[in-house]
Design a protein around this motif. Structure first.
Motif, mmCIF file in Angstrom:
data_model
loop_
_atom_site.group_PDB
_atom_site.id
_atom_site.type_symbol
_atom_site.label_atom_id
_atom_site.label_comp_id
_atom_site.label_asym_id
_atom_site.label_seq_id
_atom_site.Cartn_x
_atom_site.Cartn_y
_atom_site.Cartn_z
ATOM 1 N N VAL A 1 7.894 -7.448 3.613
ATOM 2 C CA VAL A 1 7.556 -7.895 2.293
ATOM 3 C C VAL A 1 6.629 -9.467 2.428
ATOM 4 C CG1 VAL A 1 8.319 -8.820 -0.080
ATOM 5 C CG2 VAL A 1 9.191 -6.816 0.913
ATOM 6 N N GLU A 2 7.518 -10.200 3.261
ATOM 7 C CA GLU A 2 6.821 -11.521 3.573
ATOM 8 C C GLU A 2 5.631 -11.334 4.413
ATOM 9 O OE1 GLU A 2 9.892 -13.834 5.814
ATOM 10 O OE2 GLU A 2 11.312 -13.679 4.050
ATOM 11 N N LEU A 3 5.447 -10.511 5.307
ATOM 12 C CA LEU A 3 4.169 -10.190 6.026
ATOM 13 C C LEU A 3 3.137 -9.664 5.002
ATOM 14 C CD1 LEU A 3 2.569 -10.481 8.583
ATOM 15 C CD2 LEU A 3 3.474 -8.122 9.275
ATOM 16 N N PHE A 4 3.742 -8.815 4.131
ATOM 17 C CA PHE A 4 2.648 -7.994 3.192
ATOM 18 C C PHE A 4 2.003 -9.324 2.408
ATOM 19 C CE2 PHE A 4 2.279 -6.897 -1.186
ATOM 20 C CZ PHE A 4 1.235 -6.064 -1.289
ATOM 21 N N LEU A 5 2.907 -10.149 1.546
ATOM 22 C CA LEU A 5 2.460 -11.146 0.937
ATOM 23 C C LEU A 5 1.785 -12.021 1.707
ATOM 24 C CD1 LEU A 5 5.868 -11.886 -1.342
ATOM 25 C CD2 LEU A 5 3.486 -10.739 -1.926
ATOM 26 N N LYS A 6 1.976 -12.361 3.041
ATOM 27 C CA LYS A 6 1.008 -13.448 3.702
ATOM 28 C C LYS A 6 -0.536 -12.633 3.733
ATOM 29 C CE LYS A 6 4.241 -15.791 6.156
ATOM 30 N NZ LYS A 6 4.979 -16.215 7.300
ATOM 31 N N VAL A 7 -0.576 -11.417 3.815
ATOM 32 C CA VAL A 7 -1.881 -10.562 3.976
ATOM 33 C C VAL A 7 -2.462 -10.541 2.629
ATOM 34 C CG1 VAL A 7 -2.858 -8.534 4.595
ATOM 35 C CG2 VAL A 7 -1.218 -9.491 6.151
ATOM 36 N N PRO B 1 4.035 -1.026 -2.450
ATOM 37 C CA PRO B 1 4.192 -2.461 -2.903
ATOM 38 C C PRO B 1 3.794 -2.655 -4.416
ATOM 39 C CG PRO B 1 2.833 -2.521 -1.092
ATOM 40 C CD PRO B 1 3.270 -1.183 -1.261
ATOM 41 N N CYS B 2 2.574 -2.023 -4.559
ATOM 42 C CA CYS B 2 1.897 -2.142 -5.805
ATOM 43 C C CYS B 2 2.677 -1.525 -7.162
ATOM 44 C CB CYS B 2 0.492 -1.757 -5.927
ATOM 45 S SG CYS B 2 0.402 -0.043 -5.182
ATOM 46 N N ASN B 3 3.818 -0.815 -6.757
ATOM 47 C CA ASN B 3 4.588 -0.190 -7.622
ATOM 48 C C ASN B 3 6.147 -0.844 -7.844
ATOM 49 O OD1 ASN B 3 2.911 1.492 -9.055
ATOM 50 N ND2 ASN B 3 3.035 3.176 -7.512
ATOM 51 N N PRO C 1 4.607 6.692 5.570
ATOM 52 C CA PRO C 1 3.727 5.828 6.225
ATOM 53 C C PRO C 1 2.443 5.920 5.791
ATOM 54 C CG PRO C 1 3.647 7.969 7.691
ATOM 55 C CD PRO C 1 4.776 8.076 6.647
ATOM 56 N N SER C 2 1.327 5.174 6.134
ATOM 57 C CA SER C 2 0.090 5.344 5.568
ATOM 58 C C SER C 2 -0.554 6.463 5.784
ATOM 59 C CB SER C 2 -0.521 3.847 5.886
ATOM 60 O OG SER C 2 -2.173 4.011 5.526
ATOM 61 N N ALA C 3 -1.042 7.120 5.152
ATOM 62 C CA ALA C 3 -1.865 8.299 5.498
ATOM 63 C C ALA C 3 -3.286 7.838 5.917
ATOM 64 C CB ALA C 3 -1.832 9.345 4.405
ATOM 65 N N HIS C 4 -3.630 6.825 5.274
ATOM 66 C CA HIS C 4 -4.895 6.336 5.844
ATOM 67 C C HIS C 4 -4.711 5.836 7.244
ATOM 68 C CE1 HIS C 4 -6.674 6.020 1.554
ATOM 69 N NE2 HIS C 4 -7.796 5.724 2.295
ATOM 70 N N VAL D 1 -1.545 -1.536 -1.458
ATOM 71 C CA VAL D 1 -1.103 -0.154 -1.531
ATOM 72 C C VAL D 1 -0.061 0.286 -0.514
ATOM 73 C CG1 VAL D 1 -3.079 0.703 -2.834
ATOM 74 C CG2 VAL D 1 -2.999 0.920 -0.542
ATOM 75 N N HIS D 2 0.049 -0.795 0.496
ATOM 76 C CA HIS D 2 0.776 -0.241 1.679
ATOM 77 C C HIS D 2 1.443 -1.618 2.195
ATOM 78 C CE1 HIS D 2 0.563 3.824 2.255
ATOM 79 N NE2 HIS D 2 -0.718 3.967 2.260
ATOM 80 N N TYR D 3 2.721 -1.539 2.633
ATOM 81 C CA TYR D 3 3.189 -2.535 3.673
ATOM 82 C C TYR D 3 2.748 -2.656 4.985
ATOM 83 C CZ TYR D 3 6.675 -2.961 -0.360
ATOM 84 O OH TYR D 3 7.268 -3.165 -1.375
ATOM 85 N N PRO D 4 2.819 -3.752 5.629
ATOM 86 C CA PRO D 4 2.436 -3.776 7.007
ATOM 87 C C PRO D 4 2.988 -2.584 7.873
ATOM 88 C CG PRO D 4 2.642 -5.901 6.347
ATOM 89 C CD PRO D 4 3.147 -5.243 5.267
ATOM 90 N N ILE D 5 4.245 -2.482 7.742
ATOM 91 C CA ILE D 5 5.053 -1.523 8.697
ATOM 92 C C ILE D 5 4.587 -0.082 8.586
ATOM 93 C CG2 ILE D 5 7.345 -0.440 9.162
ATOM 94 C CD1 ILE D 5 8.361 -3.105 9.199
ATOM 95 N N ASP D 6 4.437 0.353 6.840
ATOM 96 C CA ASP D 6 3.699 1.636 6.809
ATOM 97 C C ASP D 6 2.439 1.881 7.411
ATOM 98 O OD1 ASP D 6 5.455 1.385 4.914
ATOM 99 O OD2 ASP D 6 4.087 0.828 3.097
ATOM 100 N N THR D 7 1.479 0.861 7.651
ATOM 101 C CA THR D 7 0.190 0.874 8.641
ATOM 102 C C THR D 7 0.649 0.873 10.005
ATOM 103 O OG1 THR D 7 -0.428 -1.261 8.279
ATOM 104 C CG2 THR D 7 -1.220 0.096 6.682
ATOM 105 N N MET D 8 1.404 0.167 10.273
ATOM 106 C CA MET D 8 1.993 0.137 11.760
ATOM 107 C C MET D 8 2.097 1.377 12.088
ATOM 108 S SD MET D 8 3.339 -3.568 12.607
ATOM 109 C CE MET D 8 3.028 -5.019 11.300
ATOM 110 N N VAL D 9 3.076 2.108 11.465
ATOM 111 C CA VAL D 9 3.705 3.352 11.921
ATOM 112 C C VAL D 9 2.773 4.571 11.749
ATOM 113 C CG1 VAL D 9 5.669 5.327 11.305
ATOM 114 C CG2 VAL D 9 6.044 2.845 11.330
ATOM 115 N N GLY D 10 1.875 4.347 10.819
ATOM 116 C CA GLY D 10 0.803 5.380 10.768
ATOM 117 C C GLY D 10 -0.237 5.254 11.835
ATOM 118 N N ALA D 11 -0.305 4.080 12.394
ATOM 119 C CA ALA D 11 -1.250 3.719 13.600
ATOM 120 C C ALA D 11 -0.509 4.530 14.845
ATOM 121 C CB ALA D 11 -1.647 2.494 13.759
ATOM 122 N N VAL D 12 0.739 4.209 15.093
ATOM 123 C CA VAL D 12 1.385 5.026 15.970
ATOM 124 C C VAL D 12 1.437 6.579 15.972
ATOM 125 C CG1 VAL D 12 3.675 5.155 17.382
ATOM 126 C CG2 VAL D 12 2.765 2.867 16.335
#
Length: 187
Positions: free
Chosen positions: A10-16, A88-90, A111-114, A156-167
């Motif tokens: 959440v903190e990283l999300f808000l920083k971005v 996060p937006c919800n 995870p982030s499908a994108h 629309v996503h937290y950083p971990i959502d996109t990191m896991v999606g990338a992996v």
């Protein structure tokens, strides 16, 4: 442990999402996550594959579609419903901190499908095109990264959502590239 990881996320999300806010990103990053914006690139990949690789082009496009299908099914239809993480937006606790740059959507976040789909496609294309076209490596990775980063920036996503999606996408791209290498016709 899980709670501290969620707090970090959440903190990283808000920083971005809030900390990097600026008019240029507000204009650019919603475009970067829009599938219609990338339609000319997708068309180029199809045409390039057929012109440059002839008969192999059919295999490339076919495996590209399989790569996308696997990524989308795993992320959107299997993992997201199992995990059920709210976007996060919800998220009610973040309501007063969200900047609405794009519509939020009602689906789940993890995870982030994108990220999954674009990293899967990028990794697959890197393995297919790299022997002839070395610039595909940095371009493909940058493309997948900017789309993934945009998901966090727009909220629309937290950083971990996109990191896991990338992996996950990287693993899928590697697997489908390996399959492609075994089924491709020799020219």
């Amino acid at each position: 442990m899980i709670e501290s990881l969620q707090q970090f996320d959440v903190e990283l999300f808000l920083k971005v999402h809030r900390g990097l806010a600026n008019p240029f990103f507000d204009w650019l990053l919603p475009l970067m996550r829009n599938r219609y914006f990338w339609a000319p690139l997708y068309l180029f990949i199809v045409v390039f594959s057929f012109i440059e690789y002839k008969k192999k082009g059919w295999y490339i496009i076919g495996m590209l579609l399989v790569t996308f299908g696997i990524g989308d099914a795993l992320a959107s239809r299997i993992i997201k419903p199992l995990v059920g993480r709210i976007r996060p937006c919800n998220e009610m606790t973040l309501t007063d901190q969200i900047i609405h740059r794009v519509p939020c959507g009602s689906g789940y976040s993890f995870p982030s499908a994108h990220a999954t789909n674009h990293f899967a496609i990028a990794i697959f294309l890197i393995f297919v095109f790299y022997p002839k076209w070395k610039p595909v490596l940095p371009i493909g990775l940058a493309w997948a990264f900017i789309i993934s980063f945009s998901q966090v920036y727009v909220g629309v996503h937290y950083p971990i959502d996109t990191m896991v999606g990338a992996v996950l996408g990287t693993a899928i791209g590697l697997c489908t590239a390996k399959i492609y290498k075994t089924i491709q016709p020799q020219q």
